[in-house]
Write a protein that holds these residues in place. Structure first.
Motif, PDB file in Angstrom:
ATOM      1  N   GLY A  98       0.836  -1.276   0.069  1.00 54.79           N
ATOM      2  CA  GLY A  98      -0.114   0.069  -0.124  1.00 54.79           C
ATOM      3  C   GLY A  98       0.789   1.139   0.017  1.00 54.79           C
ATOM      4  N   ILE A  99       0.546   2.145  -0.869  1.00 54.64           N
ATOM      5  CA  ILE A  99       1.253   3.288  -1.010  1.00 54.64           C
ATOM      6  C   ILE A  99       0.361   4.454  -0.839  1.00 54.64           C
ATOM      7  CG2 ILE A  99       2.438   5.167  -2.689  1.00 54.64           C
ATOM      8  CD1 ILE A  99       3.049   2.491  -4.206  1.00 54.64           C
ATOM      9  N   VAL A 100       0.743   5.290   0.611  1.00 49.24           N
ATOM     10  CA  VAL A 100      -0.249   6.464   0.691  1.00 49.24           C
ATOM     11  C   VAL A 100       0.467   7.940   0.189  1.00 49.24           C
ATOM     12  CG1 VAL A 100      -1.382   7.533   2.738  1.00 49.24           C
ATOM     13  CG2 VAL A 100      -0.918   5.208   2.777  1.00 49.24           C
ATOM     14  N   VAL A 101      -0.513   8.493  -0.546  1.00 48.12           N
ATOM     15  CA  VAL A 101      -0.424   9.851  -1.168  1.00 48.12           C
ATOM     16  C   VAL A 101      -1.208  10.828  -1.077  1.00 48.12           C
ATOM     17  CG1 VAL A 101       0.896  11.293  -2.880  1.00 48.12           C
ATOM     18  CG2 VAL A 101       1.403   8.724  -3.070  1.00 48.12           C
ATOM     19  N   PRO A 102      -1.616  11.525   0.012  1.00 47.53           N
ATOM     20  CA  PRO A 102      -2.826  12.229   0.547  1.00 47.53           C
ATOM     21  C   PRO A 102      -3.144  13.624  -0.609  1.00 47.53           C
ATOM     22  CG  PRO A 102      -0.853  12.951   1.792  1.00 47.53           C
ATOM     23  CD  PRO A 102      -0.159  11.871   0.945  1.00 47.53           C
ATOM     24  N   PHE A 103      -3.181  13.159  -1.640  1.00 46.82           N
ATOM     25  CA  PHE A 103      -3.497  14.221  -2.723  1.00 46.82           C
ATOM     26  C   PHE A 103      -4.424  13.453  -3.457  1.00 46.82           C
ATOM     27  CE2 PHE A 103      -3.050  16.425  -6.961  1.00 46.82           C
ATOM     28  CZ  PHE A 103      -3.440  17.445  -6.337  1.00 46.82           C
ATOM     29  N   LEU A 104      -5.855  14.301  -3.790  1.00 51.84           N
ATOM     30  CA  LEU A 104      -6.973  13.735  -4.450  1.00 51.84           C
ATOM     31  C   LEU A 104      -7.130  14.842  -5.523  1.00 51.84           C
ATOM     32  CD1 LEU A 104      -9.921  13.201  -1.816  1.00 51.84           C
ATOM     33  CD2 LEU A 104      -9.172  11.479  -3.525  1.00 51.84           C
ATOM     34  N   VAL A 105      -7.430  14.262  -7.033  1.00 47.62           N
ATOM     35  CA  VAL A 105      -7.909  15.129  -8.018  1.00 47.62           C
ATOM     36  C   VAL A 105      -9.118  14.730  -8.215  1.00 47.62           C
ATOM     37  CG1 VAL A 105      -6.701  13.454  -9.652  1.00 47.62           C
ATOM     38  CG2 VAL A 105      -6.996  15.902 -10.209  1.00 47.62           C
ATOM     39  N   SER A 106      -9.905  15.803  -8.983  1.00 48.48           N
ATOM     40  CA  SER A 106     -11.450  15.679  -9.067  1.00 48.48           C
ATOM     41  C   SER A 106     -11.415  15.814 -10.598  1.00 48.48           C
ATOM     42  CB  SER A 106     -12.259  16.619  -8.356  1.00 48.48           C
ATOM     43  OG  SER A 106     -13.597  16.639  -8.998  1.00 48.48           O
ATOM     44  N   THR A 107     -12.744  15.302 -11.237  1.00 50.94           N
ATOM     45  CA  THR A 107     -12.943  15.610 -12.711  1.00 50.94           C
ATOM     46  C   THR A 107     -13.647  16.928 -12.645  1.00 50.94           C
ATOM     47  OG1 THR A 107     -15.111  14.396 -12.189  1.00 50.94           O
ATOM     48  CG2 THR A 107     -13.411  13.252 -13.283  1.00 50.94           C
ATOM     49  N   ARG A 108     -13.674  17.604 -11.863  1.00 46.09           N
ATOM     50  CA  ARG A 108     -14.365  19.011 -11.697  1.00 46.09           C
ATOM     51  C   ARG A 108     -12.913  20.055 -11.882  1.00 46.09           C
ATOM     52  NH1 ARG A 108     -19.632  19.931 -10.517  1.00 46.09           N
ATOM     53  NH2 ARG A 108     -19.296  22.273  -9.840  1.00 46.09           N
ATOM     54  N   ARG A 109     -11.796  19.454 -12.081  1.00 45.95           N
ATOM     55  CA  ARG A 109     -10.620  19.851 -12.194  1.00 45.95           C
ATOM     56  C   ARG A 109      -9.915  20.925 -11.021  1.00 45.95           C
ATOM     57  NH1 ARG A 109     -14.057  18.464 -16.066  1.00 45.95           N
ATOM     58  NH2 ARG A 109     -13.568  19.507 -18.263  1.00 45.95           N
ATOM     59  N   TYR A 110     -10.184  20.338  -9.815  1.00 44.40           N
ATOM     60  CA  TYR A 110      -9.460  20.640  -8.629  1.00 44.40           C
ATOM     61  C   TYR A 110      -8.798  19.634  -7.807  1.00 44.40           C
ATOM     62  CZ  TYR A 110     -13.245  18.768  -5.741  1.00 44.40           C
ATOM     63  OH  TYR A 110     -14.037  17.758  -5.165  1.00 44.40           O
ATOM     64  N   GLY A 111      -7.911  19.872  -7.045  1.00 46.20           N
ATOM     65  CA  GLY A 111      -7.184  18.969  -6.098  1.00 46.20           C
ATOM     66  C   GLY A 111      -7.242  19.412  -4.664  1.00 46.20           C
ATOM     67  N   LEU A 112      -7.323  18.441  -3.807  1.00 42.25           N
ATOM     68  CA  LEU A 112      -6.884  18.631  -2.283  1.00 42.25           C
ATOM     69  C   LEU A 112      -5.617  17.732  -1.710  1.00 42.25           C
ATOM     70  CD1 LEU A 112     -10.411  18.008  -0.850  1.00 42.25           C
ATOM     71  CD2 LEU A 112      -9.264  20.125  -0.842  1.00 42.25           C
ATOM     72  N   LEU A 113      -4.611  18.564  -1.316  1.00 36.38           N
ATOM     73  CA  LEU A 113      -3.729  17.984  -0.529  1.00 36.38           C
ATOM     74  C   LEU A 113      -3.779  18.109   0.776  1.00 36.38           C
ATOM     75  CD1 LEU A 113      -0.581  16.994  -0.447  1.00 36.38           C
ATOM     76  CD2 LEU A 113      -0.006  19.239  -0.670  1.00 36.38           C
ATOM     77  N   TRP A 114      -3.834  17.038   1.438  1.00 39.91           N
ATOM     78  CA  TRP A 114      -4.231  16.724   2.927  1.00 39.91           C
ATOM     79  C   TRP A 114      -2.709  16.634   3.669  1.00 39.91           C
ATOM     80  CZ3 TRP A 114      -8.323  17.462   5.871  1.00 39.91           C
ATOM     81  CH2 TRP A 114      -8.402  16.909   7.155  1.00 39.91           C
ATOM     82  N   ASP A 115      -2.286  17.954   4.170  1.00 35.34           N
ATOM     83  CA  ASP A 115      -1.115  17.799   5.007  1.00 35.34           C
ATOM     84  C   ASP A 115      -0.956  17.402   6.476  1.00 35.34           C
ATOM     85  OD1 ASP A 115       1.729  18.255   5.075  1.00 35.34           O
ATOM     86  OD2 ASP A 115       1.568  20.354   5.051  1.00 35.34           O
ATOM     87  N   THR A 116      -1.284  16.286   6.700  1.00 33.30           N
ATOM     88  CA  THR A 116      -1.255  15.580   7.982  1.00 33.30           C
ATOM     89  C   THR A 116      -0.573  14.292   7.806  1.00 33.30           C
ATOM     90  OG1 THR A 116      -3.331  16.839   8.684  1.00 33.30           O
ATOM     91  CG2 THR A 116      -2.527  14.857   9.881  1.00 33.30           C
ATOM     92  N   TYR A 117       0.022  13.925   8.788  1.00 35.22           N
ATOM     93  CA  TYR A 117       1.111  12.548   8.713  1.00 35.22           C
ATOM     94  C   TYR A 117       0.596  11.510   9.317  1.00 35.22           C
ATOM     95  CZ  TYR A 117       3.525  16.855   7.455  1.00 35.22           C
ATOM     96  OH  TYR A 117       3.906  18.294   6.998  1.00 35.22           O
ATOM     97  N   SER A 118      -0.421  11.434  10.255  1.00 35.86           N
ATOM     98  CA  SER A 118      -0.923  10.337  10.920  1.00 35.86           C
ATOM     99  C   SER A 118      -1.876   9.258  10.303  1.00 35.86           C
ATOM    100  CB  SER A 118      -1.478  10.783  12.229  1.00 35.86           C
ATOM    101  OG  SER A 118      -2.700  11.981  12.070  1.00 35.86           O
ATOM    102  N   LYS A 119      -2.038   8.563  10.795  1.00 39.19           N
ATOM    103  CA  LYS A 119      -3.128   7.587  10.509  1.00 39.19           C
ATOM    104  C   LYS A 119      -4.470   8.204   9.839  1.00 39.19           C
ATOM    105  CE  LYS A 119      -5.884   4.765  13.026  1.00 39.19           C
ATOM    106  NZ  LYS A 119      -6.287   3.635  13.715  1.00 39.19           N
TER     107      LYS A 119
END
Length: 989
Positions: free
Chosen positions: A213-234
């Motif tokens: 499992g590879i965790v990279v806390p960045f989401l990209v949406s088909t509405r053309r935006y992305g969210l980067l979650w800058d927290t390192y815990s579970k």
């Protein structure tokens, strides 16, 4: 190259500085750059919030800060800071923080854009270039819009901030932020979780690093935006009727995330790279074949394999030395040199000479495995221990090794000093950083057990492991990258690092993840496609996996025709990965292994590898676009066709660059996939004395050294877990290093041919009527091996099973296939379908790469595929540069190129080249040539060569081929000797 209409605008607006300056800054600034993402400016020097003017009636107050605003609603304080056009950071807290640690992920600095702030009774609206932020004054929730007011996404509720205390006594917060999504949007990214799907709508994901499992806390949406979650815990991602939520177990102050908006997904990912750092160029050899296995046990064997590649004329660029070159297991004990950056001189008598031979005689590079667990008897361990920089828990495999503290600047420096001396100074080209999730215990596939293992490590130099659970890989790769970039005596060689885990921002350290220790199956291959795409769409441009699967449980391994078919199809997927790599255990997997066993499969593997090498000019140019523009090479269909709803759930097909549509075949066409044989029912077993079951004896030692107990086994099926989850067999101290023997009789259930055998991990032998019929006496993963025997219903056949267990998985199962089941499998074989249907995206035409047939988009293209073909289509309007078949990437630097044009639309592509080895491209030493196809004028325009670099070929032959657009047309070919001046080539209609 057609990357998207708005990317160049996005890049220009984000960069605001020269390309070279930004890249060097990312490469060298390291921790210094992270200061850009410290606390917002409304905090004072002590980390406490300055007083905000709060309207007593409304309970809302705000002030303007440099680069944004800060406001308070009720008792929650939120900050909005802009980091460039369309990029904003939102943080929410209680007005105090429990760390001054800057972001480990974000290296960009807040900017001070022109802000247009408007306040009404209900809302505060902040308009900035590329983005508008609207604050609800009653709830404090934030909505994000395009400048024209088009909604992107909004916070659905106020953040949940729950105070708590970590084991060290540090105050922390459990946090949650919920977002309201549009019903028609899809979400991608987040990394890889061994699932066959890509779109996360309606899904829940536990974001904990594991072996696979590879965790990279960045989401990209088909509405053309992305969210980067800058927290390192579970962290948990969940999407459902109540909205999409991100929850983290431990954060120092509160919620902290970044939103990136763009006109295309490429712009969004470019924004992510602006925030977290550009991906440096890999050397050119990194885009050839990496040959790896677990493991080459001697210097002599490694050189033999490299020489065989050259004799077979099978392309190769990198050979990999996996673990235990430092020593190994002797007399049942692991030596204390584990990953000490030293070589076992008995098996590797002269590693420096080995490297010179690889480089000078065989034109092959060497990658070597290193681990974060360090053996107790090494000089590296001694130096780390002197500063208290190893954690106390022992690593599972050695029991004489401990993990080093990569969160410490000093720890990273010591680690790099020893790996430089033991490996890099000998000429080792690339590093394989294994176990970086970080692996401590042996159950590295289960997130809960991995989480518990990591937390038992205690406290890092930065704080509790609960807070820093997921980011070990980012820190340890940082130390290796920065160490190499700062070492002048390493000759400015580009860094290449392979890791088993990743995190946001890791691309700036030239570190690529692979997907861990997979088990070979069609389902596993299918999941690799979706997982690799979601890693790429999480912003990491380079990803790879174990072609063929790490563990192979097929009966007979490479001798099994069903597995050979799977390997050939997996290899076709592998050549269209950003990095092409063969690796695994259980079987021999050097390509020539298949040559005599299955010539058709070998031809498939060989021709696929040659196609990969022909594509190197195309792939290397895409790598440059990834570095310069934040481009993504391996692309989910939503990246290029975000508004085609029919493509949202297509998880097995993707774009490779702007030209190729790739659909790996993920089902058998020639050899039916066999389900596991069922366990022999208890009713069919008899002891030698005629009682139900089999006699079972347990022995200490793996070769029946000491009998410790006897019992009757009612059914020979065991999946022994680790205590305390399961019991240890009678007389044994544990579940490693033991052997067992079952004896008795099997009663046939039907008339006819039975297949009787064992599924086991590790070694086993089977006797039927005192005849040895199965011999698989080796340490290996779970697999089935059996023998066929004709029996009458009710007939008894004597059975004896010998088994040994060393470590790792623990399975022993007496299994069979009855005549009825064998008949059903034969029917399944007859039902195999050689056809494959590919849904072609609408809005463009597509060419079958193998046949040249042109298809309209928006429909299925269905045909039969031989073992050396698979669905591969080229988009109309594509320009594809191809090189010759070479044996290694740098073999013919001035080789002629074939430039293929697939007509039907205008097309662009930028050819890129440099010295392929150093970082001189950061100083502008590279060359580009723009290619443009004008469909209406039937003209290819070859632009002026821009730039130069030492050793550049001043001229190159270009053979331009216009592919036929309709049946009956012929290929039109024109050849030009390109010397850097612009050229126009006209083709007849």
């Amino acid at each position: 190259m057609s990357i998207g209409p708005g990317v160049s605008r996005m890049i220009r607006s984000l960069a605001r500085r020269t390309f070279v300056g930004s890249l060097v800054g990312v490469a060298l600034a390291g921790a210094g750059m992270a200061r850009a993402a410290e606390l917002p400016s409304a905090f004072d020097a002590a980390g406490q919030l300055q007083r905000l003017p709060v309207d007593a009636r409304a309970g809302f107050g705000w002030l303007r800060t440099e680069g944004g605003i800060q406001f308070q609603v009720n008792r929650t304080v939120k900050s909005v800071l802009f980091y460039g056009d369309g990029v904003v950071r939102v943080s929410a807290h209680k007005g105090e923080t429990y760390t001054k640690q800057p972001s480990l992920v974000v290296v960009a600095s807040p900017q001070a854009p022109q802000l247009d702030i408007a306040e009404s009774a209900d809302a505060l609206t902040v308009a900035a270039p590329g983005l508008r932020v609207v604050v609800d004054k009653r709830t404090g929730t934030v909505a994000f819009q395009r400048p024209d007011g088009t909604p992107l996404v909004r916070e659905q509720e106020a953040p949940v901030l729950t105070p708590g205390t970590e084991p060290s006594g540090t105050t922390t917060y459990a946090i949650e932020q919920r977002f309201a999504l549009a019903t028609d949007e899809s979400l991608y990214g987040l990394g890889q979780y061994n699932e066959p799907y890509m779109d996360y709508r309606g899904r829940e994901v536990l974001m904990v690093q594991t072996n696979i499992g590879i965790v990279v806390p960045f989401l990209v949406s088909t509405r053309r935006y992305g969210l980067l979650w800058d927290t390192y815990s579970k962290t948990t991602f969940a999407d459902g009727p109540q909205g999409m939520a991100l929850r983290s177990e431990s954060a120092p102050a509160g919620v902290d995330y970044y939103l990136v908006a763009g006109d295309t997904m490429d712009e969004v990912i470019a924004g992510y790279r602006h925030l977290t750092g550009a991906a440096p160029m890999f050397p050119k050899y990194a885009f050839g074949l990496f040959m790896s296995k677990e493991r080459y046990a001697t210097q002599q064997r490694l050189l033999e394999v490299a020489r065989r590649f050259r004799r077979e004329r099978f392309p190769l660029d990198v050979i990999v030395q996996d673990w235990q070159y430092w020593g190994g297991e002797k007399n049942g004990q692991w030596d204390g040199n584990w990953s000490g950056m030293v070589w076992d001189r008995e098996r590797y008598p002269d590693p420096a000479s080995m490297v010179r031979t690889l480089h000078d005689d065989l034109h092959t590079r060497l990658m070597v495995s290193i681990w974060p667990s360090i053996g107790n008897d090494t000089a590296l361990a001694s130096e780390l221990d002197a500063s208290g920089l190893r954690f106390e828990p022992l690593h599972w495999i050695s029991k004489r090794a401990r993990i080093y503290d990569a969160f410490s600047d000093e720890g990273r420096a010591i680690y790099f000093k020893h790996l430089k001396k033991g490996l890099l100074d000998l000429g080792v080209d690339a590093l394989w950083m294994d176990g970086t999730e970080v692996e401590v215990g042996g159950a590295a596939h289960d997130p809960a057990e991995v989480e518990a293992d990591i937390k038992r490590l205690g406290r890092t130099a930065m704080g509790d492991f609960g807070r820093y659970l997921n980011v070990y890989s980012l820190l340890t790769t940082r130390g290796v990258y920065e160490g190499q970039r700062a070492s002048a005596d390493l000759g400015d060689k580009r860094v290449v690092t392979l890791t088993r885990s990743a995190w946001a921002g890791q691309q700036r350290y030239a570190a690529m993840p692979w997907s861990g220790d997979t088990t070979a199956s069609w389902a596993a291959l299918r999941a690799q496609i979706a997982g690799g795409l979601n890693v790429s769409m999480a912003g990491l441009p380079y990803w790879t996996q174990d072609t063929g699967g790490f563990f192979v449980n097929a009966p007979g391994g490479e001798r099994d025709p069903a597995y050979r078919e799977l390997f050939a199809r997996w290899n076709q997927f592998g050549i269209f990965n950003p990095i092409y790599r063969i690796h695994g255990t259980s079987i021999e997997r050097e390509p020539w292994t298949f040559k005599a066993l299955d010539p058709a499969v070998y031809r498939s593997i060989h021709s696929a590898a040659e196609l990969r090498y022909r594509l190197l000019p195309y792939i290397y140019s895409l790598a440059w676009a990834s570095t310069r523009d934040g481009y993504t090479m391996m692309r989910g269909l939503a990246m290029d066709f975000p508004d085609q709803l029919a493509l949202r759930e297509v998880d097995d097909t993707y774009m490779f660059g702007p030209a190729f549509l790739v659909q790996p075949i993920t089902k058998p066409m020639f050899n039916a996939e066999l389900p596991p044989p069922p366990t022999v029912p208890a009713a069919q077993l008899r002891t030698p004395g005629g009682q139900p079951g089999l006699e079972l004896e347990y022995y200490r030692g793996m070769n029946f050294e000491r009998l410790v107990s006897r019992t009757v086994d009612t059914q020979a099926e065991h999946h022994w877990p680790d205590p305390p989850l399961g019991s240890v067999p009678p007389g044994l101290d544990g579940l490693q290093n033991f052997s067992a023997r079952w004896q008795g009789q099997i009663v046939a259930a039907e008339d006819g041919e039975h297949e009787i055998g064992v599924e086991g991990d590790d070694g086993f032998r089977v006797w039927l009527d005192d005849k040895l019929v199965v011999e698989d006496w080796k340490e290996s993963g779970a697999r089935f091996a059996g023998a066929r025997v004709v029996l009458r219903k009710g007939q008894m056949v004597r059975v004896r099973i010998d088994y040994f267990q060393k470590g790792g998985g623990r399975v022993m199962r007496l299994a069979w296939r009855t005549p009825r089941e064998r008949s059903e499998l034969a029917q399944r074989q007859q039902q195999l379908d050689l056809r494959q249907a590919t849904l072609l995206p609408a809005g463009t035409d597509w060419y079958d790469f193998w046949t040249g047939q042109r298809h309209a988009g928006g429909a299925n293209a269905t045909r039969r595929y031989a073992i050396d073909e698979f669905p591969l289509f080229v988009r109309a309007g594509s320009i594809v540069p191809l090189g010759p078949v070479v044996q290694y990437a740098g073999e013919q630097p001035d080789a002629p190129y074939e430039i293929r044009i697939y007509p039907g639309a205008d097309g662009r592509f930028t050819l890129y080249d440099d010295d392929g080895e150093t970082y001189r491209y950061e100083k502008g030493e590279y060359a580009t040539v723009a290619l443009a196809w004008d469909e209406a004028q039937r003209t290819l325009r070859i632009g002026t060569r821009e730039g130069a670099y030492p050793g550049m070929s001043e001229q190159r032959t270009l053979k331009v081929r216009l592919m036929p657009a309709h049946p009956g047309e012929r290929v039109q070919t024109k050849t030009v000797r390109f010397r850097g001046a612009p050229v126009e080539l006209h083709f007849t209609p």
